[in-house]
Scaffold this motif. Structure first.
Motif, PDB file in Angstrom:
ATOM      1  N   GLY A  36      -5.512   8.655   5.874  1.00 22.47           N
ATOM      2  CA  GLY A  36      -6.614   8.102   5.107  1.00 22.47           C
ATOM      3  C   GLY A  36      -6.936   6.671   5.480  1.00 22.47           C
ATOM      4  N   ALA A  37      -5.900   5.845   5.693  1.00 14.53           N
ATOM      5  CA  ALA A  37      -6.108   4.429   6.033  1.00 14.53           C
ATOM      6  C   ALA A  37      -4.810   3.854   6.573  1.00 14.53           C
ATOM      7  CB  ALA A  37      -6.557   3.649   4.801  1.00 14.53           C
ATOM      8  N   GLY A  38      -4.906   2.661   7.177  1.00 21.38           N
ATOM      9  CA  GLY A  38      -3.725   1.983   7.709  1.00 21.38           C
ATOM     10  C   GLY A  38      -3.177   2.688   8.939  1.00 21.38           C
ATOM     11  N   VAL A  85       7.496   1.962   0.869  1.00 16.25           N
ATOM     12  CA  VAL A  85       7.968   2.519   2.146  1.00 16.25           C
ATOM     13  C   VAL A  85       7.380   1.798   3.355  1.00 16.25           C
ATOM     14  CG1 VAL A  85       8.421   4.800   1.173  1.00 16.25           C
ATOM     15  CG2 VAL A  85       6.157   4.317   2.134  1.00 16.25           C
ATOM     16  N   GLY A  86       6.493   0.829   3.134  1.00 13.81           N
ATOM     17  CA  GLY A  86       5.799   0.178   4.244  1.00 13.81           C
ATOM     18  C   GLY A  86       6.727  -0.518   5.222  1.00 13.81           C
ATOM     19  N   ASP A 130       1.979  -1.203   5.475  1.00  8.87           N
ATOM     20  CA  ASP A 130       1.752  -1.541   4.061  1.00  8.87           C
ATOM     21  C   ASP A 130       0.418  -1.028   3.537  1.00  8.87           C
ATOM     22  OD1 ASP A 130       4.208  -2.832   3.863  1.00  8.87           O
ATOM     23  OD2 ASP A 130       3.386  -4.778   4.430  1.00  8.87           O
ATOM     24  N   ASP A 131      -0.573  -0.885   4.422  1.00  4.08           N
ATOM     25  CA  ASP A 131      -1.914  -0.461   4.010  1.00  4.08           C
ATOM     26  C   ASP A 131      -2.149   1.041   4.120  1.00  4.08           C
ATOM     27  OD1 ASP A 131      -2.737  -3.106   3.467  1.00  4.08           O
ATOM     28  OD2 ASP A 131      -3.098  -3.438   5.608  1.00  4.08           O
ATOM     29  N   ALA A 132      -1.122   1.801   4.482  1.00  2.14           N
ATOM     30  CA  ALA A 132      -1.308   3.236   4.718  1.00  2.14           C
ATOM     31  C   ALA A 132      -1.681   3.980   3.441  1.00  2.14           C
ATOM     32  CB  ALA A 132      -0.045   3.833   5.317  1.00  2.14           C
ATOM     33  N   ASP A 135       1.492   2.974  -0.894  1.00  2.00           N
ATOM     34  CA  ASP A 135       2.129   1.841  -1.571  1.00  2.00           C
ATOM     35  C   ASP A 135       1.132   0.980  -2.358  1.00  2.00           C
ATOM     36  OD1 ASP A 135       4.578   2.581  -0.570  1.00  2.00           O
ATOM     37  OD2 ASP A 135       4.853   0.824   0.708  1.00  2.00           O
ATOM     38  N   LYS A 136      -0.128   0.927  -1.914  1.00  2.00           N
ATOM     39  CA  LYS A 136      -1.116   0.068  -2.572  1.00  2.00           C
ATOM     40  C   LYS A 136      -2.090   0.868  -3.438  1.00  2.00           C
ATOM     41  CE  LYS A 136      -0.909  -3.832   0.591  1.00  2.00           C
ATOM     42  NZ  LYS A 136      -1.655  -4.723   1.493  1.00  2.00           N
TER      43      LYS A 136
END
Length: 199
Positions: A185-187, A142-143, A90-92, A118-119
């Motif tokens: 980048g993240a997640g 898509v998380g 979810d945090d990607a 997604d965020k």
């Protein structure tokens, strides 16, 4: 009888030749750059802990500095079809950057960025969009699951399909060709399969 066995042998050799040529060229022109078993050949811009684990290419941490990491293809592509199987938490914050103007510096100003985010604070350019080129409304999420992007670039015509649904169909001619890149980048981001075919 002898003529039939010669004919059968000829047919078998012909079929074997066709089969060998399609494997050698990458199954109907498709080139596999991620297959879940090895990293294959990429240049890296920025540093993350990219590794092959449990049948996928995975990253979950920046290892140097604060900038995102990119795996950049060694080849350049102009008109192409691409298939990407990916899993994002979810945090990607990730994406597929295509037709980059250069290979040593990657961002959405010099490439088209097909987003996985997604965020994202502005969801109009979130997952399924091409950042600053084509909005997505509503933004799909898509998380936590495996997803498939099918990306087609032919001249100025760019089409993005996410899990069989069209999210982008746009005309834009800023970037004509170049390498593509996978972003961390993240997640957590995982790529299970990345294939590309020149048109």
């Amino acid at each position: 009888m002898k003529r039939l066995s010669i004919l059968a042998a000829g047919l078998l050799m012909g079929a074997a030749a066709v089969q060998f040529s399609s494997v050698a060229s990458g199954q109907g022109g498709w080139v596999t750059l991620v297959d879940g078993t090895k990293m294959l050949d990429w240049a890296e811009v920025g540093k993350a802990n990219w590794a092959v684990k449990d049948g996928a290419l995975v990253a979950d941490k920046i290892t140097e500095g604060k900038d995102p990491s990119y795996l950049v293809s060694k080849e350049s592509y102009k008109d192409f079809e691409m298939k990407v199987e990916f899993w994002a938490d979810d945090d990607a914050n990730s994406g597929i950057f295509i037709r980059c103007d250069q290979a040593a510096k990657i961002d959405s100003k010099i490439c088209y960025e097909v987003n996985i985010f997604d965020k994202r604070p502005d969801p109009t350019y979130g997952t399924g969009a091409i950042v600053d080129v084509a909005k997505v409304d509503p933004m799909p999420k898509v998380g936590g699951k495996w997803n498939t992007f099918e990306i087609t670039a032919k001249g100025p015509h760019l089409v993005v399909m996410l899990n069989g649904q069209k999210t982008v169909d746009v005309q834009d001619s800023k970037h004509a060709g170049g390498p593509f890149a996978l972003q961390y980048g993240a997640g957590v981001i995982k790529f299970r399969k990345v294939q590309i075919k020149s048109l």
